[in-house]
Design an enzyme around this catalytic site. Structure first.
Site, PDB file in Angstrom:
ATOM      1  N   THR B 153       0.942  -1.177  -0.040  1.00 20.26           N
ATOM      2  CA  THR B 153       0.175   0.112   0.021  1.00 20.26           C
ATOM      3  C   THR B 153       0.908   1.238  -0.010  1.00 20.26           C
ATOM      4  OG1 THR B 153      -0.314  -0.197   2.475  1.00 20.26           O
ATOM      5  CG2 THR B 153      -2.081  -1.271   1.171  1.00 20.26           C
ATOM      6  N   LYS B 179       3.993  -7.163   3.742  1.00 21.52           N
ATOM      7  CA  LYS B 179       3.913  -5.807   3.592  1.00 21.52           C
ATOM      8  C   LYS B 179       3.341  -5.000   4.863  1.00 21.52           C
ATOM      9  CE  LYS B 179       0.570  -3.846   3.148  1.00 21.52           C
ATOM     10  NZ  LYS B 179      -0.666  -2.848   3.664  1.00 21.52           N
ATOM     11  N   THR B 190      -3.585  -3.189   7.507  1.00 16.16           N
ATOM     12  CA  THR B 190      -1.886  -3.268   7.464  1.00 16.16           C
ATOM     13  C   THR B 190      -1.022  -4.255   7.006  1.00 16.16           C
ATOM     14  OG1 THR B 190      -2.070  -1.543   8.800  1.00 16.16           O
ATOM     15  CG2 THR B 190       0.138  -2.483   8.670  1.00 16.16           C
TER      16      THR B 190
END
Lengths: 404, 404
Positions: B153, B179, B190
């Site tokens: 992201t 990630k 997240t």
């Protein structure tokens, strides 16, 4: 910079309590930095102290003297916390008590010492000893405002509150001062509060009433979640009003409420003056099954850097608030039944953004300096409130630059 | 900006695992945002998910499918977290599974869905459905680097790790990607990690090994103390190497260590890429009576805004570290016997600054990008490490400005 305008306090003197303030040159020349408070013979004194295992020399000695004797005097210095100072720090704290005791014709164990300021530097005890006679010569019943200045460190304003309650045609006064500019910054070891009343009250009841009030005031505020090494709160009951709490449960209830409200004012003043604060945030959690889960949810919100930075940005970020409630540790929490309000605006329902919510309505709340986040867990009757600040650039600046 | 230089990863392909990545235009046109991972028939799959009560639709469905069936495919989208999206979100997550199952001739319950990105916006399921055939057409054993890009992201770099271990003259490979750019930012929900191996391993043992490794890796990192709504970590064991863990305890030990180290690399890569991070901080607490108190002390340090701002300022502020250990909640802590080192420099002993300590020595450690804070509680043999970042102006900037 602090949140909200400063309200001038009309300090009611407390019969049987005198305060004297002077400049001892402990850290900054020309600054009021040494305060003596004396209570009349027969006064009750109670204290609540930091739960930090790493606590300062004066905190140890306060606990000891309160247990061993019936203290009647306080000696408070700013500019140096006398924390992390080892055996020399213990000796210095004791010396300050002994010296004040001699001037006031008391036993050393009748004096309680308090220090606030930089950690890890030796207390300049000779300056304190040299300053005590002048502080004592200044003792007077109207010394509250001077003392409020004399206990500050990096606070940007004095913090005081004073109320009177009537009972059976007679009056009890309560007056207090506090300091702190962050729930804690261990390097400027932090929160102190001194409250006095002319009510008559046994030492045991004084301690009980103080514990209850602290629990609903100083134990309900947080700026950064850190806990100081020097936090101390003292309640003095002189008995001069001759209204005795111990024999009158109605009066106890009335007094307890007044004391709690006064201490909430003193505690909230610390939050308003919090490091880098631009918002004063009340986090109310209701509908909990018990107090513990209300506090879990409230502190998860109040400690979340993500929510605090969103508050700084005046961003009504419901996802961050809902996520914090979600990880607070409330057992078997159903996020689909709880609601979250920002001020009076419904923000969250059914596990997502409320259908009636508009950005404009949320923004109107967020643009205020004082913001209430209200969570209803809808699973019981318990309710708790905590108060906190946002997290701003200035918080980082103040705490990153402090030693340089 | 991230801490340390990016090391290029040599991704060992895992026999029996193929990855396909495409651009579905979910949020940002022209960005890789849709990844499919397929495992061969007979593979074991295990998952660990966020403990947040407010967890996203795909997390619910992952848990359900892992319990009900033996999944063989993953569908992962970035750009939208499908969290706080209610019943429509559940339906969308299920649709993505059903569509991929149809393309791959599997049951819907053999597909696990993952979403990461903005909270509270409806998943553009039609874009995912439209993109799946192309992602599937891209499936290949060397797709790890593309997939590492496809799951990001706001991360500033890809995060991958790959190792091989030998046993009885044969080789087992382990490869993974992750990630996350903050332990959590609920608005860009997240952390994701996908690890595969060609070891043969029963589903139960796969889950056990994953739990152990997560506990020493992803459960030992923190950026801001917040916890995401979408955190997921998956381990796939294809068995293609025909080295069977279940019947060889020596191999299990060797494999478990390799898996833990690989996942620590993936976890530390998230911290290094943490929001606004300028320092990578290892907090080691040893000499504890048990694991719990080591973690209490370590997290008190790792979560303290005062310590994190001091780290940002490269300020060896021992008082803040000692105070955090003091309030960590370690029962009957004696602050006079513990020691604290910064790197190899003794910083704290006997409840204060170490006699041998010099500012110059402390400053040399603090000026590094990677810093170790080591606490020895000197009351037992337990030891734990957690990894975190400093707290910088950029952290506030990133999180205050995120929605604007």
């Amino acid at each position: 910079m602090a949140v909200g305008t400063l309200v001038e306090v009309n300090y009611h003197p407390i019969e049987g309590v005198q305060l004297g303030t002077t400049q001892a040159g402990i850290k900054t020349p020309g600054r009021k930095d040494l305060v003596v408070i004396q209570a009349k013979e027969g006064s009750s004194m109670a204290g609540v102290f930091t739960a930090n295992a790493f606590c300062a020399a004066p905190v140890h000695l306060c606990r000891h003297h309160l247990q061993e004797d019936s203290p009647l005097a306080l000696v408070i210095n700013t500019g140096n916390a006398n924390a992390g100072t080892g055996a020399a720090g213990d000796a210095d704290a004791l010396t300050s008590c002994a010296e004040l005791a001699q001037v006031l014709s008391l036993r050393s164990s009748q004096v309680l010492p308090f220090s606030t300021g930089v950690i890890g530097e030796k207390l300049p005890i000779e300056k304190i000893v040299a300053g005590l006679p002048h502080a004592v010569s200044e003792l007077n019943a109207n010394g509250w405002q001077d003392a409020a200045w004399g206990i500050l460190t990096t606070d940007t304003r004095t913090k005081g509150a004073s109320v009177q309650i009537e009972h059976l045609g007679r009056v009890i006064s309560l007056t207090g001062i506090s300091k702190g500019s962050g729930m804690i910054r261990p390097n400027m070891a932090t929160m102190l509060a001194f409250v006095a009343t002319d009510a008559q009250c046994s030492p045991t009841l004084t301690q009980d009433l103080l514990n209850q009030a602290v629990n609903k005031s100083f134990n309900r505020i947080t700026v950064d979640g850190d806990m100081s090494t020097n936090d101390s709160c003292i309640l003095i009951a002189t008995g001069a009003s001759e209204l005795c709490l111990d024999e009158d449960s109605e009066l106890v209830a009335k007094f307890s409420q007044a004391l709690t409200e006064l201490m909430q004012q003193l505690a909230q003043a610390i939050v308003r003056d919090g490091e880098g604060a631009t918002k004063f945030i009340s986090v109310e959690v209701e509908g909990g099954a018990n107090t513990e889960e209300c506090l879990q949810a409230a502190y998860a919100i109040a400690h979340s850097p993500l929510i605090k930075t969103a508050m700084f940005a005046s961003d009504p970020n419901w996802g961050r608030i809902l996520a914090a409630v979600g990880y607070a540790g409330v057992p078997n929490l159903d996020v689909n039944i709880l609601t979250i309000h920002l001020g009076n605006v419904l923000l969250v329902e059914q596990g997502g953004c409320a259908k009636s919510y508009t950005e404009a309505a949320g923004q109107m709340v967020m643009d205020q300096e004082e913001i209430t986040i209200k969570v209803d867990l809808k699973r019981g009757d318990a309710k708790e409130i905590v108060w906190t600040t946002d997290l701003s650039y200035d918080y980082v600046k103040i705490n990153a630059d402090y030693r340089s």
